[in-house]
Design a protein around this motif. Structure first.
Motif, PDB file in Angstrom:
ATOM      1  N   TYR A  90     -67.325 -70.972 -49.898  1.00  0.00           N
ATOM      2  CA  TYR A  90     -67.721 -70.715 -48.516  1.00  0.00           C
ATOM      3  C   TYR A  90     -67.206 -71.810 -47.588  1.00  0.00           C
ATOM      4  N   LEU A  91     -67.363 -73.080 -47.971  1.00  0.00           N
ATOM      5  CA  LEU A  91     -66.909 -74.176 -47.114  1.00  0.00           C
ATOM      6  C   LEU A  91     -65.399 -74.151 -46.895  1.00  0.00           C
ATOM      7  N   LYS A  92     -64.672 -73.558 -47.831  1.00  0.00           N
ATOM      8  CA  LYS A  92     -63.219 -73.471 -47.699  1.00  0.00           C
ATOM      9  C   LYS A  92     -62.773 -72.254 -46.889  1.00  0.00           C
ATOM     10  N   SER A  93     -63.717 -71.376 -46.537  1.00  0.00           N
ATOM     11  CA  SER A  93     -63.404 -70.207 -45.702  1.00  0.00           C
ATOM     12  C   SER A  93     -63.396 -70.623 -44.228  1.00  0.00           C
ATOM     13  N   ALA A  94     -62.921 -69.748 -43.378  1.00  0.00           N
ATOM     14  CA  ALA A  94     -62.863 -70.054 -41.939  1.00  0.00           C
ATOM     15  C   ALA A  94     -64.253 -70.325 -41.369  1.00  0.00           C
ATOM     16  N   SER A  95     -65.214 -69.481 -41.687  1.00  0.00           N
ATOM     17  CA  SER A  95     -66.561 -69.702 -41.152  1.00  0.00           C
ATOM     18  C   SER A  95     -67.203 -70.934 -41.781  1.00  0.00           C
ATOM     19  N   GLY A  96     -66.904 -71.213 -43.041  1.00  0.00           N
ATOM     20  CA  GLY A  96     -67.431 -72.406 -43.702  1.00  0.00           C
ATOM     21  C   GLY A  96     -66.859 -73.682 -43.109  1.00  0.00           C
ATOM     22  N   ARG A  97     -65.573 -73.667 -42.746  1.00  0.00           N
ATOM     23  CA  ARG A  97     -64.969 -74.837 -42.096  1.00  0.00           C
ATOM     24  C   ARG A  97     -65.637 -75.091 -40.746  1.00  0.00           C
ATOM     25  N   ALA A  98     -65.877 -74.022 -39.990  1.00  0.00           N
ATOM     26  CA  ALA A  98     -66.566 -74.167 -38.701  1.00  0.00           C
ATOM     27  C   ALA A  98     -67.975 -74.720 -38.915  1.00  0.00           C
ATOM     28  N   PHE A  99     -68.677 -74.198 -39.912  1.00  0.00           N
ATOM     29  CA  PHE A  99     -70.018 -74.677 -40.231  1.00  0.00           C
ATOM     30  C   PHE A  99     -69.988 -76.164 -40.589  1.00  0.00           C
ATOM     31  N   SER A 100     -69.057 -76.573 -41.437  1.00  0.00           N
ATOM     32  CA  SER A 100     -69.026 -77.963 -41.880  1.00  0.00           C
ATOM     33  C   SER A 100     -68.662 -78.903 -40.736  1.00  0.00           C
ATOM     34  N   ARG A 101     -67.774 -78.491 -39.840  1.00  0.00           N
ATOM     35  CA  ARG A 101     -67.442 -79.332 -38.687  1.00  0.00           C
ATOM     36  C   ARG A 101     -68.648 -79.510 -37.771  1.00  0.00           C
ATOM     37  N   LYS A 102     -69.420 -78.441 -37.599  1.00  0.00           N
ATOM     38  CA  LYS A 102     -70.558 -78.478 -36.671  1.00  0.00           C
ATOM     39  C   LYS A 102     -71.808 -79.102 -37.296  1.00  0.00           C
ATOM     40  N   ARG A 103     -72.091 -78.813 -38.555  1.00  0.00           N
ATOM     41  CA  ARG A 103     -73.372 -79.176 -39.172  1.00  0.00           C
ATOM     42  C   ARG A 103     -73.310 -80.298 -40.198  1.00  0.00           C
ATOM     43  N   LEU A 104     -72.166 -80.479 -40.848  1.00  0.00           N
ATOM     44  CA  LEU A 104     -72.096 -81.488 -41.915  1.00  0.00           C
ATOM     45  C   LEU A 104     -71.271 -82.653 -41.450  1.00  0.00           C
TER      46      LEU A 104
END
Length: 104
Positions: A90-104
């Protein structure tokens, strides 16, 4: 002494010394950030954070060798390997990358 052993396990878990937490095998999903190029990051899984970071910084991992040294930016512990692998995907997907930039 039993309480002391529990504290010792908790301490080792936080520092990444042990693969167990209360007797459970743990799998970690981690995000590394390159110190030489802060825009570079790497997402992976392991059961031993300390050993894996040492391998990345030694240049033993081809995907990260060019941008050493690395530091751990974020890590999450899972007791289920399959859930850890699913979260890594998931983190390697487009939405996962967006999530990790914003939340992690």
């Amino acid at each position: 002494p039993a309480e002391m052993m529990q504290r010792r396990r908790a301490f080792r878990f936080v520092l990444g010394y042990s693969q167990t937490w209360w007797g459970l095998a743990m799998q970690y999903v981690y995000i590394l950030r390159s110190q030489s190029d802060p825009d570079r990051h790497y997402i992976g899984t392991t059961h031993d954070l300390r050993e894996r970071l040492e391998r990345h910084n030694a240049g033993a991992v081809s995907h990260t060798a060019k941008y050493v040294p690395w530091r751990i930016n974020t890590y999450l512990a899972f007791e289920d390997r399959e859930r850890a692998l699913a979260f890594e995907r998931y983190l390697k997907s487009a939405s996962g990358r967006a999530f990790s930039r914003k939340r992690l």
